[in-house]
Write a protein that holds these residues in place. Structure first.
Motif, mmCIF file in Angstrom:
data_model
loop_
_atom_site.group_PDB
_atom_site.id
_atom_site.type_symbol
_atom_site.label_atom_id
_atom_site.label_comp_id
_atom_site.label_asym_id
_atom_site.label_seq_id
_atom_site.Cartn_x
_atom_site.Cartn_y
_atom_site.Cartn_z
ATOM 1 N N VAL A 137 0.860 -1.190 0.000
ATOM 2 C CA VAL A 137 0.000 0.000 0.000
ATOM 3 C C VAL A 137 0.889 1.231 0.000
ATOM 4 C CG1 VAL A 137 -1.690 1.381 1.277
ATOM 5 C CG2 VAL A 137 -1.923 -1.100 1.222
ATOM 6 N N VAL A 138 0.537 2.206 -0.819
ATOM 7 C CA VAL A 138 1.246 3.485 -0.846
ATOM 8 C C VAL A 138 0.320 4.576 -0.323
ATOM 9 C CG1 VAL A 138 2.311 5.251 -2.299
ATOM 10 C CG2 VAL A 138 2.703 2.825 -2.797
ATOM 11 N N VAL A 139 0.807 5.351 0.645
ATOM 12 C CA VAL A 139 0.066 6.494 1.181
ATOM 13 C C VAL A 139 0.746 7.769 0.700
ATOM 14 C CG1 VAL A 139 -0.834 7.624 3.243
ATOM 15 C CG2 VAL A 139 -0.508 5.135 3.229
ATOM 16 N N VAL A 140 -0.007 8.628 0.034
ATOM 17 C CA VAL A 140 0.551 9.879 -0.496
ATOM 18 C C VAL A 140 -0.116 11.071 0.181
ATOM 19 C CG1 VAL A 140 1.181 8.905 -2.737
ATOM 20 C CG2 VAL A 140 -1.091 9.875 -2.425
ATOM 21 N N ALA A 159 5.579 13.105 -4.885
ATOM 22 C CA ALA A 159 4.796 11.867 -4.791
ATOM 23 C C ALA A 159 4.819 11.109 -6.110
ATOM 24 C CB ALA A 159 3.365 12.175 -4.369
ATOM 25 N N ASP A 160 4.545 11.802 -7.214
ATOM 26 C CA ASP A 160 4.547 11.145 -8.515
ATOM 27 C C ASP A 160 5.942 10.653 -8.884
ATOM 28 O OD1 ASP A 160 1.780 11.531 -9.082
ATOM 29 O OD2 ASP A 160 2.192 13.615 -9.586
ATOM 30 N N LEU A 161 6.965 11.418 -8.518
ATOM 31 C CA LEU A 161 8.342 11.021 -8.808
ATOM 32 C C LEU A 161 8.724 9.772 -8.016
ATOM 33 C CD1 LEU A 161 11.029 11.590 -10.193
ATOM 34 C CD2 LEU A 161 11.580 13.177 -8.322
ATOM 35 N N GLU A 162 8.373 9.745 -6.728
ATOM 36 C CA GLU A 162 8.670 8.574 -5.902
ATOM 37 C C GLU A 162 7.981 7.336 -6.466
ATOM 38 O OE1 GLU A 162 7.325 9.747 -2.044
ATOM 39 O OE2 GLU A 162 8.688 11.459 -1.995
ATOM 40 N N LEU A 163 6.712 7.479 -6.841
ATOM 41 C CA LEU A 163 5.970 6.344 -7.379
ATOM 42 C C LEU A 163 6.572 5.872 -8.703
ATOM 43 C CD1 LEU A 163 2.392 7.547 -6.476
ATOM 44 C CD2 LEU A 163 3.388 5.356 -5.800
ATOM 45 N N ALA A 164 6.971 6.799 -9.536
ATOM 46 C CA ALA A 164 7.590 6.419 -10.809
ATOM 47 C C ALA A 164 8.897 5.668 -10.576
ATOM 48 C CB ALA A 164 7.826 7.659 -11.665
ATOM 49 N N MET A 165 9.687 6.119 -9.610
ATOM 50 C CA MET A 165 10.939 5.437 -9.319
ATOM 51 C C MET A 165 10.683 4.051 -8.733
ATOM 52 S SD MET A 165 13.633 8.385 -8.037
ATOM 53 C CE MET A 165 12.719 8.875 -6.576
ATOM 54 N N LEU A 166 9.700 3.940 -7.847
ATOM 55 C CA LEU A 166 9.362 2.640 -7.268
ATOM 56 C C LEU A 166 8.837 1.688 -8.345
ATOM 57 C CD1 LEU A 166 7.677 3.943 -4.005
ATOM 58 C CD2 LEU A 166 9.794 2.612 -4.105
ATOM 59 N N ARG A 167 8.063 2.214 -9.285
ATOM 60 C CA ARG A 167 7.562 1.387 -10.396
ATOM 61 C C ARG A 167 8.726 0.955 -11.278
ATOM 62 N NH1 ARG A 167 2.743 0.937 -13.681
ATOM 63 N NH2 ARG A 167 3.078 -1.076 -14.721
ATOM 64 N N GLU A 168 9.639 1.857 -11.510
ATOM 65 C CA GLU A 168 10.820 1.562 -12.329
ATOM 66 C C GLU A 168 11.610 0.391 -11.752
ATOM 67 O OE1 GLU A 168 13.532 3.172 -15.513
ATOM 68 O OE2 GLU A 168 11.644 4.010 -14.858
ATOM 69 N N ARG A 169 11.640 0.306 -10.432
ATOM 70 C CA ARG A 169 12.411 -0.738 -9.749
ATOM 71 C C ARG A 169 11.555 -1.942 -9.358
ATOM 72 N NH1 ARG A 169 15.841 1.486 -12.002
ATOM 73 N NH2 ARG A 169 17.885 2.137 -11.220
ATOM 74 N N ASN A 216 -11.096 5.249 -10.115
ATOM 75 C CA ASN A 216 -9.796 5.624 -10.656
ATOM 76 C C ASN A 216 -9.491 4.840 -11.926
ATOM 77 O OD1 ASN A 216 -7.150 6.443 -11.057
ATOM 78 N ND2 ASN A 216 -6.314 5.084 -9.489
ATOM 79 N N HIS A 217 -9.534 5.537 -13.055
ATOM 80 C CA HIS A 217 -9.214 4.909 -14.329
ATOM 81 C C HIS A 217 -7.999 5.574 -14.989
ATOM 82 C CE1 HIS A 217 -12.877 2.641 -13.962
ATOM 83 N NE2 HIS A 217 -13.609 3.736 -13.925
ATOM 84 N N HIS A 218 -7.251 6.351 -14.196
ATOM 85 C CA HIS A 218 -6.068 7.007 -14.759
ATOM 86 C C HIS A 218 -5.000 5.960 -15.053
ATOM 87 C CE1 HIS A 218 -7.681 10.946 -13.785
ATOM 88 N NE2 HIS A 218 -7.908 10.523 -12.557
ATOM 89 N N PRO A 219 -4.462 5.923 -16.265
ATOM 90 C CA PRO A 219 -3.392 4.972 -16.562
ATOM 91 C C PRO A 219 -2.148 5.284 -15.741
ATOM 92 C CG PRO A 219 -3.657 6.548 -18.360
ATOM 93 C CD PRO A 219 -4.800 6.774 -17.421
ATOM 94 N N ARG A 220 -1.520 4.245 -15.212
ATOM 95 C CA ARG A 220 -0.336 4.460 -14.383
ATOM 96 C C ARG A 220 0.923 4.498 -15.246
ATOM 97 N NH1 ARG A 220 -1.046 1.131 -8.700
ATOM 98 N NH2 ARG A 220 -2.850 2.334 -8.003
ATOM 99 N N PRO A 221 1.799 5.439 -14.964
ATOM 100 C CA PRO A 221 3.076 5.457 -15.677
ATOM 101 C C PRO A 221 3.836 4.154 -15.445
ATOM 102 C CG PRO A 221 2.720 7.530 -14.507
ATOM 103 C CD PRO A 221 1.658 6.578 -14.035
ATOM 104 N N GLY A 222 4.586 3.727 -16.457
ATOM 105 C CA GLY A 222 5.350 2.495 -16.333
ATOM 106 C C GLY A 222 6.683 2.677 -15.655
ATOM 107 N N GLY A 223 7.035 3.910 -15.366
ATOM 108 C CA GLY A 223 8.316 4.216 -14.737
ATOM 109 C C GLY A 223 8.587 5.699 -14.878
#
Length: 248
Positions: A137-140, A159-169, A216-223
């Motif tokens: 779970v991610v809390v922003v 927040a978006d940057l952290e999530l993108a980096m976590l997704r990247e990894r 929530n139907h926003h597409p999530r960035p892949g990284g």
């Protein structure tokens, strides 16, 4: 228009944040001046308790949370439940840009102290992405939220940057729940909250009075989208500097 750090990137979001900060101030709904901050809203502890009662939270073993003041109560709930807690280092200012906290390892330190941003930085363990577990779970932190999953923070983009980096990894996925706790006054109409391609939408909004499952139907960035990295982010965030060098 209120002028604060990081304003000027999106006029619509700037105007909405200013409106929310004014509304919260007018209703004495925060513990401090909210302008320029993720609001430290009245009722944050109750919202955290309500979040902790959800199945989503109770099933989670690993939680990532932002370091902002209103979410100290969420961090406390995570520690009290024996979960592994990751808190982002403020402004991602360290190469190891997350802090890991586990209650069983906080010898002689109260959970309340460890849940504060300062306490987490003092008593937690700095970790790199390679040493982290996948997150359940991610809390922003949010200034405004909408029932279509829309959200905006204070405008810095962390927040978006952290999530993108976590997704990247590979530490968050396309289905990892993204949640927040806010005051009821921070919930706005979807039409008032513009979303951009790099924005991560919310799956659950919890206020002191209710739990709101979003549509929530926003597409999530892949990284990471390097074209969206701000020059000041590259200048001040060590891990971005390292990854940028590895790309070239």
């Amino acid at each position: 228009m209120v002028s604060v750090s990081w304003c000027g990137r999106h006029d619509g979001k700037d105007a909405l944040r200013a409106q929310i900060w004014r509304t919260l101030t007018a209703h004495n709904a925060t513990h401090r001046d909210p302008v320029g901050h993720i609001p430290n809203f009245v009722g944050a502890e109750r919202a955290a308790e309500r979040l902790a009662q959800t199945d989503l939270w109770q099933q989670a073993q690993v939680v990532k949370c932002n370091p902002d003041s209103p979410h100290a109560a969420v961090r406390l709930q995570a520690l009290a439940a024996g979960k592994t807690l990751y808190m982002a280092v403020p402004r991602l200012a360290r190469l190891q840009c997350f802090v890991e906290l586990v209650a069983a390892e906080l010898h002689g330190v109260s959970l309340g102290e460890a849940a504060t941003m300062e306490g987490a930085m003092s008593h937690g363990k700095l970790v790199a992405f390679e040493a982290m577990q996948p997150i359940d779970v991610v809390v922003v932190g949010c200034v405004a939220v909408a029932m279509n999953g829309g959200r905006t923070g204070k405008g810095a983009g962390f927040a978006d940057l952290e999530l993108a980096m976590l997704r990247e990894r590979g530490l968050v996925s396309a289905t990892t729940p993204i949640v927040t706790t806010v005051h009821d006054l921070q919930v706005v109409a979807a039409a008032d909250l513009p979303m951009q391609p790099h924005d991560w939408g919310l799956d659950l909004v919890v206020t002191p009075s209710r739990c709101l499952v979003t549509e929530n139907h926003h597409p999530r960035p892949g990284g990471l989208d390097w074209s969206m990295i701000q020059p000041e982010q590259l200048e001040t965030i060590p891990v971005l500097q390292m990854w940028s060098q590895l790309r070239h």
